[in-house]
Motif scaffolding. Structure first.
Motif, PDB file in Angstrom:
ATOM      1  N   PRO A 169      89.628 -27.454 -96.322  1.00 32.91           N
ATOM      2  CA  PRO A 169      90.387 -27.620 -97.570  1.00 32.91           C
ATOM      3  C   PRO A 169      90.319 -26.384 -98.462  1.00 32.91           C
ATOM      4  N   ARG A 171      88.146 -33.412 -96.599  1.00 35.61           N
ATOM      5  CA  ARG A 171      89.159 -34.456 -96.411  1.00 35.61           C
ATOM      6  C   ARG A 171      89.131 -34.877 -94.949  1.00 35.61           C
ATOM      7  N   GLY A 223      94.221 -35.406 -94.434  1.00 37.86           N
ATOM      8  CA  GLY A 223      94.119 -36.162 -95.678  1.00 37.86           C
ATOM      9  C   GLY A 223      95.320 -37.059 -95.916  1.00 37.86           C
ATOM     10  N   TRP A 245      94.727 -38.100 -99.712  1.00 38.33           N
ATOM     11  CA  TRP A 245      93.402 -38.125-100.343  1.00 38.33           C
ATOM     12  C   TRP A 245      92.635 -36.871 -99.988  1.00 38.33           C
ATOM     13  N   ILE A 246      92.039 -36.252-100.982  1.00 41.31           N
ATOM     14  CA  ILE A 246      91.103 -35.157-100.752  1.00 41.31           C
ATOM     15  C   ILE A 246      89.888 -35.380-101.639  1.00 41.31           C
ATOM     16  N   ASP A 293      87.459 -37.186-106.472  1.00 44.07           N
ATOM     17  CA  ASP A 293      88.506 -37.142-105.453  1.00 44.07           C
ATOM     18  C   ASP A 293      89.878 -37.163-106.109  1.00 44.07           C
ATOM     19  N   ASN A 349      94.069 -38.430-105.353  1.00 43.19           N
ATOM     20  CA  ASN A 349      94.995 -39.231-104.544  1.00 43.19           C
ATOM     21  C   ASN A 349      96.431 -39.013-104.980  1.00 43.19           C
TER      22      ASN A 349
END
Length: 365
Positions: free
Chosen positions: A23, A144, A148, A162-163, A191, A193
């Motif tokens: 990431p 992720r 992700g 998501w990460i 996080d 989203n």
């Protein structure tokens, strides 16, 4: 034949999304338009050594309002050791464009902000007689699962993304409430989203769990899709030790739900024992048990929002019956490595989020 619901890990998808397997900082910047047909938020939580917990969320809109226009919103949720709870919301107004960078996490709503700066995350939330300022210093790299992105639909037209920008962080904070000042230190998580369809149309329910036990950090989820996607199980796992991610291959994750009962408030099942087993190879195995002792929160979201009885009945008839439970109890990690066995235990928090109306678990691996 394409799967109806899956975690995308294909090499071609990495290229299409313009990301690599590691990431990058820009991925925590704004990823949507912030307008109709999208939702997006940045989530931060902190558990402090004195027992105080704080949750901060910055939204492009108000929660999952996919159809609506932009409405920059931020929330602050404080729970003190004595159980006292303070919740604050700030808005910039419907139709306003959120002030956010696409190059990194740098989001501003009213006089509050979340920012990535020189490797750390800075949070400032102010509203009336409450002001919260903190610095989050990462203990683990960004993470992720795969790209992700979980894809849904015949042509993969829907997604949930998501990460985890901060799987674990050391935090120092100053909290001011009604003229009283608290200096706090603890551990936190962040996080991010985003997606293009309301999550209740994709997910039936999930368990979301994380824990810091001894030298280990754990993120573990058991996500079950809606009926139209076959009640497919989509597990998530991340295991780290001493600042290094050890394993995140969800294809090796086995999940057991034990001691199941119907919850007196939600009227749906709740598993008092949730166990994740990760057989990394012939020599390494991790087992994480979440043993529920009591609930911090448990409510039906239709009731809490003040929805009329008629609308509630219609929503439930349509299969919409959102409930939420936040559990606490013992988390036990057992590590078996080259014949040696170690066990760690700690108090932990986890949640069950339920969108569907089914009272019992329907799962197809």
């Amino acid at each position: 034949m394409n799967k109806k619901a899956f975690l995308d890990k294909s090499n071609n998808s990495y290229k299409q999304l313009g990301i690599s397997k590691e990431p990058a900082i820009w991925e925590d910047g704004m990823r949507t338009s912030g307008g109709r047909g999208t939702y997006e938020w940045w989530y931060f939580d902190a558990q402090y050594s004195d027992g105080t917990s704080v949750i901060v969320i910055f939204y492009t809109k108000n929660g999952f309002d996919v159809r609506g226009i932009s409405n920059p919103t931020a929330s602050l949720d404080i729970t003190f050791p004595n159980g006292k709870n303070i919740v604050k919301y700030i808005y910039e107004g419907r139709g306003q464009t959120i002030r956010a960078s696409r190059d990194k996490c740098d989001v501003n709503i009213a006089q509050s902000s979340i920012k990535y700066s020189n490797g750390n995350y800075l949070i400032h939330f102010t509203d009336g007689d409450v002001e919260y300022t903190c610095v989050m210093k990462p203990k683990l790299p960004m993470w992720r699962p795969g790209t992700g992105h979980w894809c849904f639909g015949k042509n993969n037209e829907y997604y949930f993304a998501w990460i985890v920008a901060l799987p674990s962080a050391d935090i120092s904070a100053t909290l001011k409430v009604c003229g009283e000042t608290f200096e706090l230190n603890g551990n936190g998580y962040h996080d991010h989203n985003w997606g293009n369809v309301h999550i209740r149309k994709l997910m039936n329910h999930w368990y979301w769990c994380r824990a810091n036990i001894g030298p280990y950090t754990i993120i573990a989820c058991d996500i079950i899709t809606q009926k139209k996607y076959g009640y497919t199980r989509l597990p998530v796992i991340m295991l780290a030790k001493d600042g290094v991610i050890l394993d995140d291959n969800e294809e090796k994750t086995e999940i057991k739900r034990l001691e199941t009962q119907h919850h007196p408030i939600t009227k749906k099942f709740i598993d008092n024992n949730l166990t994740f087993i990760q057989q990394v190879d012939n020599e390494v195995k991790y087992q994480i048990e979440f043993n529920r002792e009591h609930d911090i929160l448990a409510f039906n979201m239709l009731d809490i929002n003040g929805t009329s009885q008629n609308k509630t009945s219609i929503a439930k008839a349509m299969g919409i019956n959102p409930t939420y439970i936040r559990c606490t109890g013992k988390v036990k990690l057992t590590v078996v490595e080259k014949g040696n066995k170690e066990t760690f235990e700690k108090e932990g928090l986890w949640e069950q989020m339920f969108f569907g109306s089914n009272k019992d678990a329907i799962i197809k691996n």
